[in-house]
Design an enzyme around this catalytic site. Structure first.
Site, PDB file in Angstrom:
ATOM      1  N   CYS A  90      44.531  29.157  50.682  1.00 63.63           N
ATOM      2  CA  CYS A  90      43.646  29.545  51.937  1.00 63.63           C
ATOM      3  C   CYS A  90      42.324  28.796  51.814  1.00 63.63           C
ATOM      4  O   CYS A  90      41.756  28.468  50.569  1.00 63.63           O
ATOM      5  CB  CYS A  90      43.401  31.161  51.890  1.00 63.63           C
ATOM      6  N   GLY A 147      41.037  30.055  56.427  1.00 63.92           N
ATOM      7  CA  GLY A 147      42.399  29.946  57.121  1.00 63.92           C
ATOM      8  C   GLY A 147      43.057  28.844  56.649  1.00 63.92           C
ATOM      9  O   GLY A 147      43.357  28.677  55.506  1.00 63.92           O
ATOM     10  N   ASP A 161      48.314  21.783  53.032  1.00 64.31           N
ATOM     11  CA  ASP A 161      48.796  20.436  52.814  1.00 64.31           C
ATOM     12  C   ASP A 161      49.723  20.586  51.782  1.00 64.31           C
ATOM     13  O   ASP A 161      50.097  21.820  50.968  1.00 64.31           O
ATOM     14  CB  ASP A 161      47.927  19.533  52.450  1.00 64.31           C
ATOM     15  N   GLU A 210      52.390  53.367  67.106  1.00 65.61           N
ATOM     16  CA  GLU A 210      52.454  52.371  66.396  1.00 65.61           C
ATOM     17  C   GLU A 210      52.860  52.057  65.120  1.00 65.61           C
ATOM     18  O   GLU A 210      53.691  50.908  64.683  1.00 65.61           O
ATOM     19  CB  GLU A 210      50.648  51.884  66.324  1.00 65.61           C
TER      20      GLU A 210
END
Ligand code: DGJ
Length: 744
Positions: free
Chosen positions: A533, A536, A541, A621
C-alpha cells in the site's frame, strides 16, 4: 529450444509460442537488435537493415569509409555513450579521467537452463519446484565490454516460452583499476526500425491512479518517470507500445513492465530515420553511482511480452506471469481472506471495544479477517505523530494487541495489522533518539509531507531496528497479515552514513533497503501475508508483488471512480493482486451515493473486503453483504484465475463499463456491467463475449434461454433487461453480474 545461437550468422533467436526476438553481432562486435514481434521462423532479419549514408551520422573507426554504417542509425540492443549514437542512450558514464565515452562490443555469451535470479532485487521466478504453474524457462547471458573503460555489461534474458514472456536485466561490473561513475542505468533498450506506434502509459494522482493514456509516438522524446522515491501514483513503471490501429481485440502490442518500486524512467524516441527506440531503467536526474574496481551494479528486471491479438491478450500474458511467476507460488492456490478494515469506519478514533463490536458484526456476515489500520501505536491519535514508535498504545488498547488479536481470533477470524515502516514522525521517540535516521539534507529544514519524514532505508541500523520492532509485534500478537503503507513522496535524498560522492546512490539504495527488509521479514515469518500500500496505489508495481501477493489499489473507494482505476490497473496486473473494498455511501472521497449492489460488483473484481462501520448498517444491508460474500466465494477461482477481458474501451466513450472473467476450460463466464452515466431512452449496451466454446451452449444462471458460444462471441450480448429494470428499481449507477454456464 527457446534460445538458439547461430554461430555462423552470429545470430541469437529467442522464441516463445507467439513471439520471436532477434539480435546479431556485427563484424565489429556491435550487438544489433534485429526484431521483436510475431514468429518469423528464425529467418535472419538483418535483411531489413539498409546501410544508407544519412549525413551527419558518423562511423565507428573500423568502418572507415563505409559511411552507411553508423551507431546513430543501427538498431542496438544496448547502447554505449558518447561514441556516435546520438539518440537516447542506455548508459551514461564518467571515467576517473573525466571521459564520458563507453563503446560496448560483444565478448561472449552463455545459454543456461532455468531462469536467472537477481541478488537483492525482485525477479520473475523460474521453474524452481515451488511454482504454481510449471514452465521450463531458459536464460541467455550476453557479455559486452568496453576494454578501455574496463566496463563489462552482462545482458540477461529469461525466456518463458509458454507464457510469451521475455525478461531482461543488466549487470555491469567494473573490471578496470579505477572507479567509474555511472550516471544512467537502464535495463532495456530496444529499437523498432519500422512502423508507426502509439504509446500507452498509466498516469494518475493520489486517489486516481493508473489512468490509461494513449499518445502517438512522434519525432520527439516522450518520458514517463517518477522522481518520488517510489514507483508512484503519478506514472506506473509499465508502458505499452502498439500499432496505431491496435484495439482490445486486434493488432500488435508490446509491453514493458519494470519490476521496481523506486525512481524509474521510460523514454521513447522516434528518430530522424523514423526508427522508434524505447529505453527503460532508473530515473537518473539525481542518480550517480560510484562503481569501484571489482564492484557490480544491477539494473532491475523488465518483463516484456508481445501480443498479436490486441491489448486484452497482452494483459492476459501479464496476468499469467504475475500470478504464476512473480507472486510467491504459495498464494496461487490459497483462497485469500475476505477482510474488514477499520480505516474508513473509525479513522484514528477507536478502542478495543469498538474494534470488537465491528468484529462481532463481521463474524456474522461471514468475513475472514479483521485488519486494524493506522493508529494503534505510540501516541498516534492523528497523523502528526508517532511513526517509528512501533509500540502498542495501551491507553487505546488496554492489554495490548495480543488481547485484541485473541478477541478477533475467538470470533473465528484472522487478525491483520497496519504498519508504515519506512516513515518517521518528527514528534516521535525514534526521531528524538535518532534524528540522523531521517533522510534529511544537512543544514536544511526537511520537506515535510503528512507531517512525516522518510527513514534512511539504506542504513543497516535502520533496517535492523524495523526488523526487530516488527518481528516482536508480529510474533507476540501472532499477526497473519501486514498492511505495509507508505504515505508520502520522498525528497531530500541524503544519507548521513554515505560519503559526499555517494549521495547520488541514495534513492536506489533506499529501495534496496526496503527490499532487504521485506525479504528478511518473509524469511523470519514464511506464512506472513503482506499487502502492499502507498496511500492507496502509489507503489503498485511488479517489484512489490514479488513480496506482497496483493496491493491496495487506491484510497478512492468510490466504485465508479474505481472502475477506471481498476481497468487501468488491469492492463498490466491481474485482479488477484488488486485490493478492493466495499465502503460507505456517500463515499468518503467523492461524496457520491451508490447502491451496495454496485459497490459489491466493483469490489469483487479484486481481493474483496469491506471498509465501513459494520455497527451502523441496516439488517437489509447485512443480508446483502452475506450474499455478496457467498457470491464472491462461489466465483472465487473464476475471478482470480479466470481469463480477464475488458469488454468496453474507454476510447469508445460508452455510458457503461463491462468486463468478463471466463474459465480456462470455457465452462463458465462471469460478465459484469455498471452503468456509469444516466441517459433517457439510451442505446442498448451491447458487448461481444470472449473465451467461450463456440460450439457450446450456455445459459445464464437463473435464466431460461440457451445461447450458443459462437453467437455470444460474434453476435454479442445485449443488456436489455438491465435497462428495463433501471426504471423499475431506481439506482444511480445500475449494475449487473451474469453467470454464464455451459450446459451442452
Ligand atoms: C493510506 C492508506 O491507503 C489507507 O488505506 C490508510 O491505511 C491510511 N493510509 C492510514 O494512514
Amino acid at each position: 529450444m527457446s534460445i538458439v545461437y547461430n554461430q555462423e550468422a552470429k545470430l541469437f533467436v529467442l522464441s516463445t509460442k507467439n513471439s520471436e526476438y532477434q539480435m546479431k553481432v556485427d563484424e565489429i562486435g556491435i550487438l544489433q537488435h534485429l526484431y521483436y514481434g510475431a514468429p518469423v521462423g528464425g529467418m535472419d532479419m538483418s535483411y531489413r537493415l539498409w546501410h544508407m549514408d544519412r549525413g551527419f551520422s558518423g562511423n565507428p573507426y573500423e568502418y572507415q569509409d563505409d559511411r552507411g554504417k553508423s551507431l546513430d542509425t543501427l538498431p542496438q540492443e544496448f547502447t554505449g555513450a558518447n561514441v556516435g549514437d546520438l539518440r537516447i542512450s542506455s548508459l551514461s558514464v564518467r571515467a576517473a579521467n573525466g571521459s564520458r565515452s563507453c563503446d560496448l562490443r560483444y565478448k561472449s555469451h552463455e545459454i543456461l537452463p532455468g531462469k536467472y535470479e537477481l541478488e537483492g532485487l525482485p525477479y520473475v521466478r523460474g521453474n524452481n519446484g515451488t511454482l504454481a504453474v510449471e514452465e521450463d524457462a531458459q536464460s541467455l547471458i550476453i557479455t559486452l565490454e568496453d576494454t578501455i573503460l574496463g566496463l563489462e555489461v552482462k545482458l540477461l534474458y529469461g525466456v518463458f516460452e509458454k507464457k510469451d514472456v521475455i525478461t531482461r536485466a543488466m549487470i555491469m561490473t567494473n573490471r578496470g583499476k579505477e572507479y567509474i561513475r555511472i550516471n544512467k542505468l537502464s535495463s532495456v533498450c530496444i529499437d523498432f526500425p519500422y512502423g508507426r506506434y502509439d504509446l500507452i502509459h498509466f498516469h494518475g494522482r493520489h486517489c486516481m491512479e493508473r489512468q490509461m493514456e494513449r499518445v502517438p509516438v512522434n519525432h520527439d522524446i516522450i518520458s514517463i518517470q517518477s522522481k518520488r522515491g517510489m514507483s508512484s501514483h503519478h506514472h506506473n513503471p509499465f508502458v505499452i507500445l502498439c500499432d496505431e490501429d491496435t484495439n482490445q481485440t486486434q493488432g500488435n502490442s508490446w509491453g514493458f513492465m519494470m519490476m521496481y518500486s523506486g525512481n524509474h524512467k521510460t523514454e521513447v524516441e522516434k528518430d530522424f530515420t523514423d526508427s522508434t527506440r524505447l529505453v527503460m531503467g532508473l530515473q537518473n536526474t539525481n542518480f550517480a553511482w560510484r562503481l569501484e574496481a571489482g564492484d557490480s551494479l544491477t539494473a532491475p528486471e523488465v518483463i516484456m511480452t508481445y501480443a498479436a491479438e490486441g491489448l486484452n491478450q497482452l494483459s492476459r500474458n501479464y496476468h499469467h506471469i504475475i500470478r504464476e511467476n512473480v507472486v510467491d507460488a504459495k498464494y496461487y492456490n490459497l483462497e485469500r481472506p475476505v477482510l474488514i478494515n477499520n480505516w474508513e469506519a473509525t479513522y484514528f478514533d477507536f478502542n478495543t471495544e469498538k474494534i470488537l463490536d465491528i468484529a462481532d458484526q463481521a463474524k456474522d456476515i461471514g468475513i475472514d479477517m479483521l485488519v486494524l489500520d493506522d493508529g494503534w501505536f505510540g501516541k498516534r491519535n492523528n497523523d502528526h505523530t508517532s511513526l517509528g514508535d512501533w509500540f502498542v498504545n495501551e491507553e487505546k488498547l488496554p492489554g495490548g494487541l495480543k488481547k485484541l488479536a485473541d478477541g478477533v481470533r475467538e470470533r473465528g477470524m484472522k487478525f491483520g495489522l497496519w504498519f508504515e515502516p519506512e516513515m518517521i514522525s518528527e514528534d516521535s521517540d525514534l526521531f528524538r533518539a535518532h534524528p540522523d535516521w531521517a533522510m534529511t539534507d544537512p543544514e536544511r529544514k526537511p520537506m515535510i509531507s503528512r507531517s512525516q519524514m522518510v527513514l534512511d532505508m539504506s542504513r543497516k541500523d535502520v533496517q535492523d531496528y524495523l526488523f526487530e520492532r516488527m518481528s516482536e509485534i508480529i510474533r507476540d500478537a501472532d499477526i497473519y497479515y501486514v498492511k505495509w503503507d507508505f504515505n508520502r513522496s520522498v525528497a531530500n535524498f541524503y544519507s548521513r552514513e554515505l560519503p559526499t560522492d555517494r549521495q547520488g546512490e541514495v534513492a536506489h539504495r533506499f529501495i534496496l533497503g526496503t527490499y532487504a527488509l521485506l525479504d528478511r521479514l518473509l524469511k523470519e515469518f514464511p506464512n506472513l501475508m503482506i499487502e502492499g500500500c502507498a496511500g492507496g496505489g502509489g507503489r503498485f508495481d511488479a517489484g512489490m508483488l514479488f513480496y506482497c501477493p496483493q496491493i491496495w489499489t487506491s484510497d478512492d473507494t468510490d466504485p465508479i471512480a474505481r472502475l477506471r482505476i481498476q481497468e487501468g490497473t488491469s492492463y498490466g496486473y491481474p485482479v488477484s493482486t488488486m485490493g478492493s473494498h466495499v465502503s460507505a455511501s456517500p463515499n468518503h472521497q467523492t461524496g457520491r451515493q451508490t447502491s451496495l449492489k454496485t459497490r459489491g460488483i466493483a469490489a469483487m473484481s479484486g481481493t474483496f473486503g469491506y471498509e465501513l462501520d459494520l455497527t451502523k448498517i441496516s439488517e437489509e444491508e447485512k443480508e446483502l453483504m452475506k450474499q455478496q460474500i457467498k457470491d464472491f466465494r462461489k466465483y472465487y477461482w473464476l475471478i482470480q484465475h479466470g481469463e480477464y477481458y475488458r469488454l468496453t474501451d474507454e476510447r469508445d466513450q460508452n455510458y457503461f463499463t463491462a468486463w468478463e472473467f471466463s474459465g480456462a476450460d470455457a465452462s463458465e463466464a462471469l460478465v459484469n456491467i455498471v452503468i456509469t452515466d444516466s441517459h433517457a431512452n439510451p442505446e442498448l449496451p451491447w458487448v461481444k463475449l470472449h473465451g467461450l466454446d463456440p460450439e457450446g451452449w450456455y445459459m445464464i444462471e437463473g435464466g431460461d434461454r440457451r445461447y450458443k458460444g459462437a453467437a455470444l462471441m460474434n453476435g454479442g450480448f445485449v443488456f436489455g433487461q438491465l435497462i428495463e429494470n433501471m426504471m423499475k428499481e431506481p439506482d444511480n449507477y445500475p449494475s449487473a453480474q451474469y453467470h454464464f454456464v455451459k450446459v451442452g
